[in-house]
Design a protein around this motif. Structure first.
Motif, PDB file in Angstrom:
ATOM      1  N   ARG A 113      -1.642   7.058  -5.068  1.00  0.00           N
ATOM      2  CA  ARG A 113      -3.106   7.033  -5.138  1.00  0.00           C
ATOM      3  C   ARG A 113      -3.632   7.663  -6.421  1.00  0.00           C
ATOM      4  N   GLN A 164      -6.566   0.847  -7.649  1.00  0.00           N
ATOM      5  CA  GLN A 164      -7.149   1.658  -6.576  1.00  0.00           C
ATOM      6  C   GLN A 164      -7.930   0.826  -5.572  1.00  0.00           C
ATOM      7  N   MET A 219      -2.857   2.876  -5.335  1.00  0.00           N
ATOM      8  CA  MET A 219      -2.006   2.722  -4.153  1.00  0.00           C
ATOM      9  C   MET A 219      -1.769   1.280  -3.740  1.00  0.00           C
ATOM     10  N   LYS A 251       0.871  -1.176   0.000  1.00  0.00           N
ATOM     11  CA  LYS A 251       0.000   0.000   0.000  1.00  0.00           C
ATOM     12  C   LYS A 251       0.907   1.225   0.000  1.00  0.00           C
ATOM     13  N   ARG A 252       0.826   2.003  -1.065  1.00  0.00           N
ATOM     14  CA  ARG A 252       1.613   3.235  -1.203  1.00  0.00           C
ATOM     15  C   ARG A 252       0.662   4.387  -1.491  1.00  0.00           C
ATOM     16  N   PRO A 253       0.206   5.099  -0.463  1.00  0.00           N
ATOM     17  CA  PRO A 253      -0.735   6.199  -0.678  1.00  0.00           C
ATOM     18  C   PRO A 253      -0.212   7.298  -1.607  1.00  0.00           C
TER      19      PRO A 253
END
Length: 115
Positions: free
Chosen positions: A77, A97, A82, A72-74
Protein backbone atom coordinates in the motif's frame (compact mmCIF):
# COMPACT_ATOMS: atom_id res chain seq x y z
CA UNK A 1 -16.79 -12.84 47.09
CA UNK A 2 -17.55 -14.36 43.69
CA UNK A 3 -15.12 -16.74 42.15
CA UNK A 4 -15.04 -16.73 38.40
CA UNK A 5 -14.92 -20.20 36.97
CA UNK A 6 -12.45 -20.92 34.20
CA UNK A 7 -13.96 -20.79 30.77
CA UNK A 8 -14.82 -24.18 29.38
CA UNK A 9 -13.27 -23.24 26.04
CA UNK A 10 -9.82 -21.66 26.35
CA UNK A 11 -8.99 -18.90 23.92
CA UNK A 12 -8.05 -20.36 20.58
CA UNK A 13 -5.26 -18.74 18.63
CA UNK A 14 -6.88 -16.83 15.82
CA UNK A 15 -6.66 -18.29 12.37
CA UNK A 16 -4.26 -16.59 9.98
CA UNK A 17 -5.93 -13.57 8.47
CA UNK A 18 -6.89 -13.75 4.81
CA UNK A 19 -6.74 -10.89 2.35
CA UNK A 20 -9.96 -10.47 0.35
CA UNK A 21 -11.61 -8.02 -2.01
CA UNK A 22 -14.33 -5.97 -0.35
CA UNK A 23 -17.79 -5.54 -1.87
CA UNK A 24 -16.92 -2.34 -3.74
CA UNK A 25 -13.69 -3.75 -5.19
CA UNK A 26 -15.40 -6.96 -6.26
CA UNK A 27 -18.22 -4.94 -7.83
CA UNK A 28 -15.74 -2.99 -9.98
CA UNK A 29 -13.93 -6.16 -11.04
CA UNK A 30 -17.14 -8.06 -11.85
CA UNK A 31 -18.52 -5.10 -13.84
CA UNK A 32 -15.42 -5.19 -16.04
CA UNK A 33 -15.63 -8.99 -16.20
CA UNK A 34 -19.25 -8.86 -17.40
CA UNK A 35 -18.39 -6.38 -20.14
CA UNK A 36 -15.47 -8.51 -21.31
CA UNK A 37 -17.63 -11.65 -21.34
CA UNK A 38 -20.25 -9.81 -23.42
CA UNK A 39 -17.48 -8.81 -25.86
CA UNK A 40 -16.39 -12.46 -26.11
CA UNK A 41 -12.93 -11.84 -24.64
CA UNK A 42 -13.21 -13.71 -21.34
CA UNK A 43 -15.08 -16.87 -20.38
CA UNK A 44 -14.19 -17.89 -16.83
CA UNK A 45 -12.64 -16.61 -13.62
CA UNK A 46 -11.22 -17.89 -10.38
CA UNK A 47 -10.51 -16.25 -7.05
CA UNK A 48 -7.91 -17.03 -4.40
CA UNK A 49 -7.77 -15.45 -0.98
CA UNK A 50 -4.44 -16.08 0.67
CA UNK A 51 -2.63 -14.74 3.70
CA UNK A 52 -0.86 -11.88 1.90
CA UNK A 53 -2.68 -11.52 -1.44
CA UNK A 54 -6.15 -11.73 -2.97
CA UNK A 55 -6.20 -12.80 -6.62
CA UNK A 56 -8.92 -12.56 -9.28
CA UNK A 57 -7.74 -14.61 -12.27
CA UNK A 58 -9.37 -14.33 -15.71
CA UNK A 59 -9.42 -17.17 -18.24
CA UNK A 60 -10.41 -17.53 -21.87
CA UNK A 61 -11.13 -21.21 -21.22
CA UNK A 62 -11.25 -23.00 -17.88
CA UNK A 63 -8.40 -25.40 -18.75
CA UNK A 64 -5.87 -22.67 -19.57
CA UNK A 65 -3.49 -20.51 -17.60
CA UNK A 66 -5.02 -17.18 -16.64
CA UNK A 67 -4.91 -14.38 -19.21
CA UNK A 68 -4.70 -11.78 -16.45
CA UNK A 69 -4.50 -11.66 -12.67
CA UNK A 70 -5.88 -8.78 -10.65
CA UNK A 71 -4.06 -8.78 -7.32
CA UNK A 72 -4.56 -6.95 -4.06
CA UNK A 73 -1.51 -6.84 -1.78
CA UNK A 74 -2.11 -4.51 1.19
CA UNK A 75 1.53 -4.85 2.26
CA UNK A 76 2.49 -2.78 -0.83
CA UNK A 77 0.00 0.00 0.00
CA UNK A 78 2.71 2.51 0.92
CA UNK A 79 5.11 1.52 -1.86
CA UNK A 80 3.98 0.82 -5.43
CA UNK A 81 0.30 0.50 -4.62
CA UNK A 82 -1.72 -2.45 -3.44
CA UNK A 83 -3.51 -3.22 -6.72
CA UNK A 84 -1.85 -4.77 -9.77
CA UNK A 85 -2.84 -6.24 -13.11
CA UNK A 86 -0.46 -8.98 -14.17
CA UNK A 87 -0.35 -10.51 -17.66
CA UNK A 88 -0.14 -14.15 -18.65
CA UNK A 89 3.66 -14.03 -18.77
CA UNK A 90 3.96 -12.52 -15.27
CA UNK A 91 4.61 -8.97 -16.48
CA UNK A 92 3.04 -6.25 -14.33
CA UNK A 93 0.84 -4.25 -16.73
CA UNK A 94 -0.31 -1.65 -14.21
CA UNK A 95 0.12 -1.04 -10.49
CA UNK A 96 -1.39 1.62 -8.29
CA UNK A 97 -3.42 2.76 -5.29
CA UNK A 98 -6.78 3.12 -7.06
CA UNK A 99 -8.44 -0.03 -8.39
CA UNK A 100 -10.45 1.80 -11.08
CA UNK A 101 -7.27 3.36 -12.48
CA UNK A 102 -5.48 0.02 -12.51
CA UNK A 103 -8.40 -1.72 -14.27
CA UNK A 104 -8.33 0.83 -17.12
CA UNK A 105 -5.43 -1.07 -18.67
CA UNK A 106 -7.88 -3.94 -19.29
CA UNK A 107 -10.74 -1.70 -20.45
CA UNK A 108 -8.62 -0.55 -23.38
CA UNK A 109 -9.07 -4.01 -24.86
CA UNK A 110 -12.79 -3.25 -25.28
CA UNK A 111 -12.07 -0.24 -27.51
CA UNK A 112 -11.80 -1.43 -31.09
CA UNK A 113 -11.62 0.56 -34.29
CA UNK A 114 -14.77 0.57 -36.41
CA UNK A 115 -14.23 -0.50 -40.02
Amino acid sequence: MTVQSPTPFPAQPSAPRQIAFDRQELGAILTLYGRMVAAGEWRDYGMSFLRDVAIFAVFRRAAENPLFRIEKRPALRNRQGMYAVIGMDGQVLKRGQDLATVLRVLERKLIRPVD
